[in-house]
Design a protein around this motif. Structure first.
Motif, mmCIF file in Angstrom:
data_model
loop_
_atom_site.group_PDB
_atom_site.id
_atom_site.type_symbol
_atom_site.label_atom_id
_atom_site.label_comp_id
_atom_site.label_asym_id
_atom_site.label_seq_id
_atom_site.Cartn_x
_atom_site.Cartn_y
_atom_site.Cartn_z
ATOM 1 N N GLU A 12 0.840 -1.205 0.000
ATOM 2 C CA GLU A 12 0.000 0.000 0.000
ATOM 3 C C GLU A 12 0.873 1.252 0.000
ATOM 4 O O GLU A 12 0.551 2.239 -0.663
ATOM 5 C CB GLU A 12 -0.948 -0.024 1.211
ATOM 6 N N ARG A 13 1.991 1.206 0.713
ATOM 7 C CA ARG A 13 2.929 2.347 0.727
ATOM 8 C C ARG A 13 3.551 2.543 -0.653
ATOM 9 O O ARG A 13 3.782 3.675 -1.069
ATOM 10 C CB ARG A 13 3.997 2.130 1.789
ATOM 11 N N ARG B 139 2.073 1.763 -3.448
ATOM 12 C CA ARG B 139 0.978 2.324 -4.253
ATOM 13 C C ARG B 139 0.821 3.829 -4.021
ATOM 14 O O ARG B 139 0.486 4.576 -4.935
ATOM 15 C CB ARG B 139 -0.314 1.593 -3.915
ATOM 16 N N ARG B 140 1.084 4.264 -2.789
ATOM 17 C CA ARG B 140 1.010 5.704 -2.462
ATOM 18 C C ARG B 140 2.295 6.431 -2.890
ATOM 19 O O ARG B 140 2.433 7.620 -2.649
ATOM 20 C CB ARG B 140 0.770 5.898 -0.974
ATOM 21 N N THR C 13 -3.094 -4.264 -4.350
ATOM 22 C CA THR C 13 -2.074 -4.526 -3.333
ATOM 23 C C THR C 13 -2.253 -5.851 -2.609
ATOM 24 O O THR C 13 -1.365 -6.290 -1.897
ATOM 25 C CB THR C 13 -2.049 -3.389 -2.281
ATOM 26 N N LYS C 14 -3.396 -6.508 -2.811
ATOM 27 C CA LYS C 14 -3.634 -7.796 -2.152
ATOM 28 C C LYS C 14 -3.038 -8.957 -2.952
ATOM 29 O O LYS C 14 -3.015 -10.083 -2.481
ATOM 30 C CB LYS C 14 -5.130 -8.017 -1.953
#
Length: 180
Positions: free
Chosen positions: A2-3, A5-6, A57-58
């Motif tokens: 997730e980080r 992706r950000r 992200t999964k």
């Protein structure tokens, strides 16, 4: 993930470090010319960076990355700077080839025969049509499953299995006819 992706710099750096070898290895095997690998890898990482917003992200990122690599390599092959004769994969410089086929050191005749056989196998792989060579390299050298390859190439699992079977059959025939 997730980080990543950000687009957090530290997470992007860790992502790059973790997946660089995978991407570089795939590009090298598919492009086959060291002078083009760096450019294609750079293109892949730009595409990854641009596509992070759409990344799930999964899921394991490896098939997603392989898809991006495949698309970047196809675009590279279609490029003006790549002649049809250059669209081959160089197996002679793949470092892990020797690791998988070690020399005995104590039997020069056996080493010579093994080197000749390995040269014939590499030549036979190079002579495969691009679609078959791609599946052989991803399955037998990158150790991806047929499902992972299908997902990466946007093809059905059955079509990838058939391509791999055709490639292995063709290699077997060529090597048998060649006396290998």
């Amino acid at each position: 993930m997730e980080r990543v992706r950000r687009r957090e710099p530290e997470a992007l750096g860790a992502f790059f470090d973790r997946y660089f070898d995978l991407i570089h290895g795939l590009v090298y095997r598919l492009v086959g010319h060291p002078e083009h690998v760096e450019d294609v890898c750079q293109d892949v990482f730009l595409r990854v960076h641009g596509g992070l917003a759409r990344f799930d992200t999964k899921r394991d990122p490896a098939p997603w990355l392989a898809t991006i690599v495949g698309n970047a390599c196809r675009e590279h092959w279609r490029g003006k700077h790549v002649r049809a004769g250059q669209r081959s994969v160089s197996l002679s410089d793949i470092g892990d080839w020797e690791a998988r086929h070690p020399r005995s050191g104590s039997n020069p005749e056996a080493d010579l025969l093994r080197d000749e056989r390995d040269r014939r196998v590499r030549r036979a792989i190079l002579d495969l049509p691009e679609a078959l060579r791609e599946v052989v390299l991803l399955h037998d050298f990158q150790e991806m499953s047929h499902r992972e390859i299908a997902e990466a190439l946007g093809a059905s699992h059955d079509s990838i299995r058939k391509r791999h079977s055709r490639a292995i059959a063709r290699l077997g025939k060529v090597l048998k006819d060649d006396g290998s």
